[in-house]
Write an enzyme that holds these catalytic residues in place. Structure first.
Site, mmCIF file in Angstrom:
data_model
loop_
_atom_site.group_PDB
_atom_site.id
_atom_site.type_symbol
_atom_site.label_atom_id
_atom_site.label_comp_id
_atom_site.label_asym_id
_atom_site.label_seq_id
_atom_site.Cartn_x
_atom_site.Cartn_y
_atom_site.Cartn_z
ATOM 1 N N GLU A 1 0.822 -1.215 0.000
ATOM 2 C CA GLU A 1 0.000 0.000 0.000
ATOM 3 C C GLU A 1 0.850 1.257 0.000
ATOM 4 O OE1 GLU A 1 -3.570 2.250 2.445
ATOM 5 O OE2 GLU A 1 -2.665 0.448 3.310
ATOM 6 N N ASP B 1 -0.739 -5.095 3.102
ATOM 7 C CA ASP B 1 -1.338 -3.926 3.750
ATOM 8 C C ASP B 1 -0.787 -3.891 5.167
ATOM 9 O OD1 ASP B 1 -2.804 -1.859 4.750
ATOM 10 O OD2 ASP B 1 -4.726 -2.553 3.975
ATOM 11 N N ILE C 1 -1.130 -1.873 7.708
ATOM 12 C CA ILE C 1 -2.182 -1.654 8.699
ATOM 13 C C ILE C 1 -3.494 -1.489 7.947
ATOM 14 C CG2 ILE C 1 -3.100 -0.197 10.540
ATOM 15 C CD1 ILE C 1 -0.304 0.671 11.235
ATOM 16 N N ASP C 2 -4.314 -2.513 7.942
ATOM 17 C CA ASP C 2 -5.646 -2.363 7.376
ATOM 18 C C ASP C 2 -6.546 -1.914 8.513
ATOM 19 O OD1 ASP C 2 -7.517 -2.468 5.282
ATOM 20 O OD2 ASP C 2 -8.360 -4.294 6.158
ATOM 21 N N THR D 1 -6.286 1.853 9.218
ATOM 22 C CA THR D 1 -5.420 2.919 9.733
ATOM 23 C C THR D 1 -6.211 3.919 10.568
ATOM 24 O OG1 THR D 1 -3.829 2.700 7.928
ATOM 25 C CG2 THR D 1 -3.840 4.782 9.099
ATOM 26 N N ASP E 1 -6.075 -4.505 0.465
ATOM 27 C CA ASP E 1 -7.089 -4.646 1.509
ATOM 28 C C ASP E 1 -7.709 -6.035 1.524
ATOM 29 O OD1 ASP E 1 -7.033 -1.863 2.299
ATOM 30 O OD2 ASP E 1 -8.239 -1.395 0.536
#
Length: 293
Positions: free
Chosen positions: A70, A90, A92-93, A95, A220
């Site tokens: 990402e 990802d 941190i999915d 955020t 994601d």
């Protein structure tokens, strides 16, 4: 027959857990926030730190593998899924959840070969839940098998969705038209965890019957897509047919019956694809502002 990607998946699980520790440590301190495409499209130093941690670790062990991350894409790298072994990351999915300490934050690692996801790892680090799936070998949470809900009546279903970060009035109108239509089916309820991957893991766990969203990205949903299908669920485009992970549109459901009811209900539109040329994407990767929380 030996699994050719067993050691690769083991490494993904280990690095996801290590990344989760970094995320949890960061929650106890200041979280510097910047923005990308809009004032509500957030990124933090922790997002960038975690992605660098994962990529560096993988490069050392698997130097020929490719990456879609990402934050790398936001920085201008291409988002092309080739036939080569590719890690789809990802860091941190969720955020926005992370920024507010809302407890659904996931490290997501998908691994694709020949454009097909071979394994998926989603680590809900605050909950300490490790969701995993290997193609043809099932889906698990902390080692326990996952199975989708058997509820086929959409009127008795819970449906998950998100509103995304696009605040264009026409897009927002379509999102709320879809939400109104879903509520009026009617369904038992609509929920949202604030993370596409976590919503999909809830489908795989049997907690909700379906999740849909327009505007997500391949990072994601890649890892969680296999978790859903290996738990017995189905993936579909919002207008029916096969899902295309680069299209930024997805339905993940416990059954084809429920998915097809949603297809008839959702007001579809098509955001710029993830694999579009950078100049064709509407999202601007420039960081506009910064603040601490």
């Amino acid at each position: 027959m030996a699994d050719p990607w067993e050691s690769t998946m083991d490494h993904a699980v280990a690095i996801a857990r290590k990344a989760g520790e970094v995320v949890c440590d960061a929650l106890r301190g200041d979280r510097m926030v910047t923005t990308k495409s809009s004032a509500v499209d957030l990124v933090t130093q922790t997002d960038q730190k975690v992605e660098q941690l994962i990529i560096q670790s993988v490069k050392e062990k698997f130097p020929t593998h490719r990456f879609i991350g990402e934050e790398s894409v936001a920085a201008g790298e291409s988002c092309i899924l080739s036939d080569s072994p590719t890690w789809i990351i990802d860091p941190i999915d969720g955020t926005t959840n992370f920024v507010h300490a809302f407890p659904f934050v996931a490290v997501c690692i998908g691994f694709a070969v020949n454009k097909q996801v071979e394994f998926g790892v989603v680590y809900s680090c605050i909950e300490d839940k490790m969701f995993t799936a290997r193609r043809g070998r099932g889906a698990f949470c902390n080692g326990e098998p996952l199975q989708v809900s058997q509820q086929k009546a959409v009127e008795q279903a819970i449906v998950a969705t998100e509103f995304g970060s696009d605040r264009d009035p026409e897009v927002v109108d379509k999102i709320f038209q879809s939400l109104r239509n879903v509520l009026c089916l009617p369904v038992h309820g609509v929920r949202g965890a604030g993370s596409a991957a976590m919503n999909m893991c809830l489908v795989a766990s049997g907690c909700v019957e379906a999740y849909y969203e327009i505007g997500v990205h391949v990072w994601d949903v890649a890892a969680a897509s296999l978790i859903v299908s290996e738990a017995g669920g189905v993936l579909m485009d919002v207008e029916g047919g096969e899902v295309d992970l680069m299209s930024r549109r997805i339905i993940a459901a416990n059954s084809k019956t429920v998915a097809e009811r949603l297809v008839k209900t959702i007001v579809a539109f098509s955001p710029p694809r993830d694999d579009a040329a950078p100049s064709d994407r509407c999202e601007d990767s420039t960081h506009l502002s910064a603040r601490k929380v």
